[in-house]
Every structure is written in structure tokens, then in C-alpha cells.
Design a protein around this motif. Structure first.
Motif, PDB file in Angstrom:
ATOM      1  N   ALA A   1     -12.502 -32.025 -29.188  1.00  0.00           N
ATOM      2  CA  ALA A   1     -13.110 -33.456 -28.789  1.00  0.00           C
ATOM      3  C   ALA A   1     -14.689 -33.552 -29.105  1.00  0.00           C
ATOM      4  O   ALA A   1     -14.873 -34.802 -29.296  1.00  0.00           O
ATOM      5  CB  ALA A   1     -12.841 -33.874 -27.302  1.00  0.00           C
ATOM      6  N   TYR A   2     -15.322 -32.522 -29.086  1.00  0.00           N
ATOM      7  CA  TYR A   2     -16.697 -32.751 -29.444  1.00  0.00           C
ATOM      8  C   TYR A   2     -16.907 -32.867 -31.070  1.00  0.00           C
ATOM      9  O   TYR A   2     -18.122 -33.076 -31.420  1.00  0.00           O
ATOM     10  CB  TYR A   2     -17.540 -31.757 -29.029  1.00  0.00           C
ATOM     11  CG  TYR A   2     -17.739 -31.863 -27.364  1.00  0.00           C
ATOM     12  CD1 TYR A   2     -18.368 -32.697 -26.669  1.00  0.00           C
ATOM     13  CD2 TYR A   2     -16.339 -31.168 -26.655  1.00  0.00           C
ATOM     14  CE1 TYR A   2     -18.005 -32.886 -25.259  1.00  0.00           C
ATOM     15  CE2 TYR A   2     -16.281 -31.421 -25.207  1.00  0.00           C
ATOM     16  CZ  TYR A   2     -17.377 -32.275 -24.451  1.00  0.00           C
ATOM     17  OH  TYR A   2     -17.165 -32.390 -23.321  1.00  0.00           O
ATOM     18  N   ARG A   3     -16.255 -32.395 -31.628  1.00  0.00           N
ATOM     19  CA  ARG A   3     -16.156 -32.298 -33.205  1.00  0.00           C
ATOM     20  C   ARG A   3     -16.444 -33.733 -33.747  1.00  0.00           C
ATOM     21  O   ARG A   3     -17.090 -33.819 -34.721  1.00  0.00           O
ATOM     22  CB  ARG A   3     -14.869 -31.574 -33.875  1.00  0.00           C
ATOM     23  CG  ARG A   3     -15.314 -30.745 -35.196  1.00  0.00           C
ATOM     24  CD  ARG A   3     -14.954 -29.188 -35.184  1.00  0.00           C
ATOM     25  NE  ARG A   3     -14.009 -28.868 -34.197  1.00  0.00           N
ATOM     26  CZ  ARG A   3     -14.213 -27.701 -33.489  1.00  0.00           C
ATOM     27  NH1 ARG A   3     -15.085 -26.996 -33.315  1.00  0.00           N
ATOM     28  NH2 ARG A   3     -13.052 -27.431 -32.516  1.00  0.00           N
ATOM     29  N   ALA A   4     -15.420 -34.687 -33.386  1.00  0.00           N
ATOM     30  CA  ALA A   4     -15.592 -36.020 -33.861  1.00  0.00           C
ATOM     31  C   ALA A   4     -17.054 -36.547 -33.982  1.00  0.00           C
ATOM     32  O   ALA A   4     -17.569 -37.261 -34.737  1.00  0.00           O
ATOM     33  CB  ALA A   4     -14.647 -36.971 -33.486  1.00  0.00           C
ATOM     34  N   VAL A   5     -17.653 -36.164 -32.691  1.00  0.00           N
ATOM     35  CA  VAL A   5     -18.812 -36.802 -32.359  1.00  0.00           C
ATOM     36  C   VAL A   5     -19.962 -36.393 -33.460  1.00  0.00           C
ATOM     37  O   VAL A   5     -20.927 -36.950 -34.380  1.00  0.00           O
ATOM     38  CB  VAL A   5     -19.617 -36.423 -31.083  1.00  0.00           C
ATOM     39  CG1 VAL A   5     -20.896 -36.940 -31.022  1.00  0.00           C
ATOM     40  CG2 VAL A   5     -18.558 -37.010 -30.146  1.00  0.00           C
ATOM     41  N   TYR A   6     -19.832 -35.010 -33.707  1.00  0.00           N
ATOM     42  CA  TYR A   6     -20.607 -33.998 -34.540  1.00  0.00           C
ATOM     43  C   TYR A   6     -20.569 -34.622 -35.909  1.00  0.00           C
ATOM     44  O   TYR A   6     -21.493 -34.782 -36.784  1.00  0.00           O
ATOM     45  CB  TYR A   6     -20.091 -32.628 -34.641  1.00  0.00           C
ATOM     46  CG  TYR A   6     -21.116 -31.793 -35.471  1.00  0.00           C
ATOM     47  CD1 TYR A   6     -22.527 -31.648 -35.118  1.00  0.00           C
ATOM     48  CD2 TYR A   6     -20.572 -31.041 -36.467  1.00  0.00           C
ATOM     49  CE1 TYR A   6     -23.285 -30.811 -36.027  1.00  0.00           C
ATOM     50  CE2 TYR A   6     -21.370 -30.381 -37.382  1.00  0.00           C
ATOM     51  CZ  TYR A   6     -22.766 -30.138 -37.146  1.00  0.00           C
ATOM     52  OH  TYR A   6     -23.310 -29.429 -37.650  1.00  0.00           O
TER      53      TYR A   6
ATOM     54  N   LEU B   1     -24.470 -30.494 -30.242  1.00  0.00           N
ATOM     55  CA  LEU B   1     -23.865 -30.668 -28.932  1.00  0.00           C
ATOM     56  C   LEU B   1     -24.656 -30.860 -27.588  1.00  0.00           C
ATOM     57  O   LEU B   1     -24.347 -31.864 -27.078  1.00  0.00           O
ATOM     58  CB  LEU B   1     -22.917 -29.459 -28.688  1.00  0.00           C
ATOM     59  CG  LEU B   1     -21.726 -29.546 -27.597  1.00  0.00           C
ATOM     60  CD1 LEU B   1     -20.658 -30.269 -28.180  1.00  0.00           C
ATOM     61  CD2 LEU B   1     -21.080 -28.041 -27.447  1.00  0.00           C
ATOM     62  N   ARG B   2     -25.552 -29.953 -27.475  1.00  0.00           N
ATOM     63  CA  ARG B   2     -26.516 -30.160 -26.446  1.00  0.00           C
ATOM     64  C   ARG B   2     -27.290 -31.521 -26.358  1.00  0.00           C
ATOM     65  O   ARG B   2     -27.411 -32.108 -25.375  1.00  0.00           O
ATOM     66  CB  ARG B   2     -27.842 -29.067 -26.519  1.00  0.00           C
ATOM     67  CG  ARG B   2     -27.666 -27.673 -25.656  1.00  0.00           C
ATOM     68  CD  ARG B   2     -28.807 -27.092 -26.075  1.00  0.00           C
ATOM     69  NE  ARG B   2     -28.508 -25.450 -26.026  1.00  0.00           N
ATOM     70  CZ  ARG B   2     -28.437 -24.933 -24.827  1.00  0.00           C
ATOM     71  NH1 ARG B   2     -28.812 -25.662 -23.676  1.00  0.00           N
ATOM     72  NH2 ARG B   2     -28.267 -23.737 -24.570  1.00  0.00           N
ATOM     73  N   ALA B   3     -27.681 -31.660 -27.582  1.00  0.00           N
ATOM     74  CA  ALA B   3     -28.393 -33.087 -27.869  1.00  0.00           C
ATOM     75  C   ALA B   3     -27.318 -34.149 -27.252  1.00  0.00           C
ATOM     76  O   ALA B   3     -27.909 -35.236 -26.327  1.00  0.00           O
ATOM     77  CB  ALA B   3     -28.704 -33.358 -29.277  1.00  0.00           C
ATOM     78  N   THR B   4     -26.308 -34.188 -27.788  1.00  0.00           N
ATOM     79  CA  THR B   4     -25.230 -35.341 -27.292  1.00  0.00           C
ATOM     80  C   THR B   4     -25.132 -35.459 -26.024  1.00  0.00           C
ATOM     81  O   THR B   4     -24.967 -36.609 -25.231  1.00  0.00           O
ATOM     82  CB  THR B   4     -23.807 -35.087 -27.731  1.00  0.00           C
ATOM     83  OG1 THR B   4     -24.060 -34.833 -29.252  1.00  0.00           O
ATOM     84  CG2 THR B   4     -22.920 -36.201 -27.596  1.00  0.00           C
TER      85      THR B   4
END
Lengths: 218, 218
Positions: A159-164, A208-211
Motif C-alpha cells: 500500500a505504501y509503494r504507490a506513494v513512494y 516511508l518515515r517522512a510520509t
DNA sequence: CAACTGTATATTGGATCCAACCTTACGCCG
DNA sequence: CGGCGTAAGGTTGGATCCAATATACAGTTG
């Protein structure tokens, strides 16, 4: 695109999509009746699909209270990446000692797929190809149990990959790093390969942390 | 002993027992109708239980062809122990830095349970207590994802544990080693703890090899 | 007014029934 | 006599129905 052989497989794919896209939000209870209706199936295959998702840690189950989408804390995510580090490092080291020409060809093919997807601005395909790329590198290790675990770890962070990948900076960085990774792989330099992969993940974790900090403060 | 809250949990426990005791032999197809009948339940909870076992790698599923008990080759077993080494070493190192007095007490309690079971010649309880002992050592690391994985790795090799404990030599060796392990744990010496655990597993693997060679040649 | 209890309702858990698929055995044709 | 197509039986996959449990709310009581 053909529909999967069994309904439960179809449902499983759909649920993965829904969780990934936040259509089913974390902590949200999954009403079996409505979801089943939505997908045009009965509750039985839905429940079987939920059972596998439960085993993967994607949803949590409490008897008589049903399933909810798993909420991942920052601590969870860091742990998952730590475990990926342990397992993928091992796989990379073993893989480098076993890989042959056919494996190099397979890796190169996936590398091209990623580049092409990036050129076409096809995020979904880029993420899929990226995954195939990384798995192609680990595959020669011939460790099916490890691969199964790594697979579920990837799933939980999908789920977080798309954000990256949404940030162009990250995209180009990934492409550059992939080049170096392939060179190490073809040179059968396990130590270098593992180290490059480690740094590769490190960037993802930092982003990820930043997000998460951002969303927490926004 | 109360029956579990849900039927599927009951079925899951029974299936685990059956696979462990070779009542359901490797590669044997699992006829859902007969097994369900045998347990006095319908096929629905049975199928849900099988889905979790599938995710754990205990059974293999092929659409429209049903489930079979997973066959573990020597290579599989060695891989599982290698993965345990990677994960449990990490957990031991982290645990040693985090454990407090309450954790030591919990570990000591399980240690006593193992000793007591050994004195009573209660193999089943000894195996169960041994498992709780090892998990109590790793628990303070507070890594739920890791623990989940380690748990399934233990499950897959459970069938062989009984063989190992059957030999009195192995039993007494285990008891001695446990003592040293507890001392390292209470001294919060992570490196020593991890090393002792590694040697502990090494013996099990050696015994496993011997057993399998024997059955192969017998 | 707070806490408890009983009841109604929504939701999950399990059983039964029907459909789809795989397997196997038999007969036909080459 | 061997290989292939086909039909019958058996097993799994999925849908519907009923039972059991949890939750929410209203009424009652201290």
C-alpha cells in the motif's frame, strides 16, 4: 483479461486491490454480506479469501466479531523492513553463488520492463515489474520457504509503494540503483549485491518515515 | 478441557494433531467429506481451517483437486532450520537488550515446566513446554511479525520433534543446554544467547539428518 | 442519575444443497 | 492391440439457508 480459475482467487485479488487502494480502510470492519454482494459472489469464497489474508497479517480476525483491515503502526512497518533485510540478504548471498546465464537473462528482462513502464508513466505496471525484478534476483537461491515469507512481507507494505513511486525523484533513483544491482548480480558478487539492496530499501524506509510523519502532523 | 470457541478452531487443532501424528500422511489427499464426517462437522469450517494450513505451508492446495498434506524433503527441512537461525538469532539479540525481571521469571517458569515434564516422562507436555520456553526467550524482543513467522516454522517441523525427544540422550542434552541458555538470558548476553541457541538447533538438525538417512536406507 | 438487565437486531458461524470440474473406465476406431 | 474420445461417477467449489453470538438500545431499579 481472463477471470481466475476459482471464485475465491478472484475475490482474493479484489480484496488485495481494495486494501491496497484504501477502499477498505485500516481498522474498518469488513461486512461480509455487503462485500460479497458488491463482488457478486456469496459469502463462502469471501470467507476463505479472508482466511488467507488473515494468515498473511493483512486482516485481523476475532471470533464472532469478524474481520477488520490490519492497521500498520510505524513500528510494524520498521519491523517488516528489518525482516526483509534479514531474509533478502540471505537470499541474495545464496543466489549470487547459484545463478546462471538464464537467471541473468530473466533479471535483465524484468529490468527492461521497469524502464519501459517508467517511460510510459505507467505506475501500476512499474510497481508490478519492480516486484518481479527483485524476485527474479532472489529466485536462483532456490529457497521456496524464504520466498513465501518475503512475498507476504512485500504484500503488507504494498500500500505504501504507490506513494513512494509517485515522486519522480524516487522513480529515477530506483532506476539508477537497479542498474548497479544488475551489475553486481551479473558479476555474482553476493556481498555487493546484498549491500546495494540494503541501501535500496533504506531509501524506501526513509521516504516511508517522512510520509507517515507528514500525515501524522497534517 | 473446554472445546474451542469456534468449530473451525477445533478443526484446526485436530488437523494439526492428525498431520503431526502422521494420521494424515504426507502427499495423502485430504477427502473433505470423510474428514468432516470423522470430526462430526460440516465441510465449511474444515475448508477454512485448511486455508490457514495452506498459508502456513502445512498442506498444498490445487484448485479443483483439493488439499494434500505437504511433503517435506530434506532440503525443505534444512531451509526451515536456516530460516529459524536467521530469525531467532535476531530475536535473541534484541530480546537480550530489552528483557526485564518479569521476563526472566516467565522463562524460569517454563524451564521448570520442561524439567518437571521430563521427570514425569511426559513427552507431549515436554515438547509443549519446550516450545513455550523458547518463545518466552524471544518474546521480550517485541517483534510480532517475526514471532508469527517463527511460529509457523516451528509448526512445520513439529512432526519431527517427537522423534528427537524419544531418545533419552537427546532429552538430557536438551535439559543441560537449557540451563546454559537461561544463564545467558539472565546475564542479558545476547551474543552468547544467540550462539547457544544456534548450537541447540544444530544438534536437532544433526539428529534429523540421521533419522531421515535411516528411514531412507531402511 | 448511573448502572444493570433483558430484549431486539444485525452479523457472523455452520450445515445443507446444487453446480462445476476432474478423474477414470469403457468402448470405438485406427 | 493401442490410442483417443466420451460418458459416468466422485470430489471439490459455491450458493442459500438456518443457528449462534455479539451489539445496541430501552426499560427498570437501586
Amino acid at each position: 483479461m481472463p477471470r481466475p480459475p476459482t471464485t475465491q482467487q478472484f475475490v482474493l485479488d479484489e480484496l488485495r486491490r481494495a486494501i491496497l487502494s484504501r477502499q477498505l480502510a485500516p481498522n474498518q470492519p469488513i461486512r461480509q454480506d455487503s462485500v460479497a454482494h458488491e463482488l457478486g459472489v456469496s459469502r463462502v469464497p469471501l470467507r476463505e479469501a479472508l482466511k488467507t489474508l488473515e494468515a498473511e497479517g493483512q486482516v485481523v480476525y476475532r471470533p464472532h466479531r469478524g474481520y477488520t483491515v490490519a492497521e500498520l503502526s510505524l513500528a510494524d512497518l520498521l519491523e517488516v523492513y528489518r525482516l526483509r533485510e534479514l531474509l533478502e540478504t540471505e537470499a541474495a548471498l545464496v543466489s549470487a553463488t547459484k545463478a546462471g546465464e538464464a537467471d541473468s537473462a530473466a533479471v535483465r528482462a524484468e529490468l527492461r520492463a521497469v524502464v519501459e513502464a517508467a517511460a510510459n508513466d505507467d505506475l501500476v505496471e512499474m510497481i508490478a515489474a519492480n516486484r518481479r525484478f527483485h524476485f527474479a534476483i532472489l529466485e536462483p537461491a532456490d529457497m521456496p520457504w524464504l520466498m513465501r515469507m518475503v512475498r507476504t512481507l512485500w504484500d503488507t507494505t504494498d500500500a505504501y509503494r504507490a506513494v513512494y513511486y509517485n515522486a519522480p525523484d524516487n522513480r529515477s533513483r530506483v532506476l539508477e540503483e537497479h542498474e548497479a544491482i544488475v551489475r553486481a548480480f551479473e558479476a555474482r558478487d553476493g556481498a555487493e549485491l546484498a549491500e546495494l539492496l540494503r541501501r535500496h530499501r533504506e531509501h524506501a524506509v526513509a521516504a516511508l518515515r517522512a510520509t507517515l510523519d507528514e500525515t501524522a502532523n497534517g
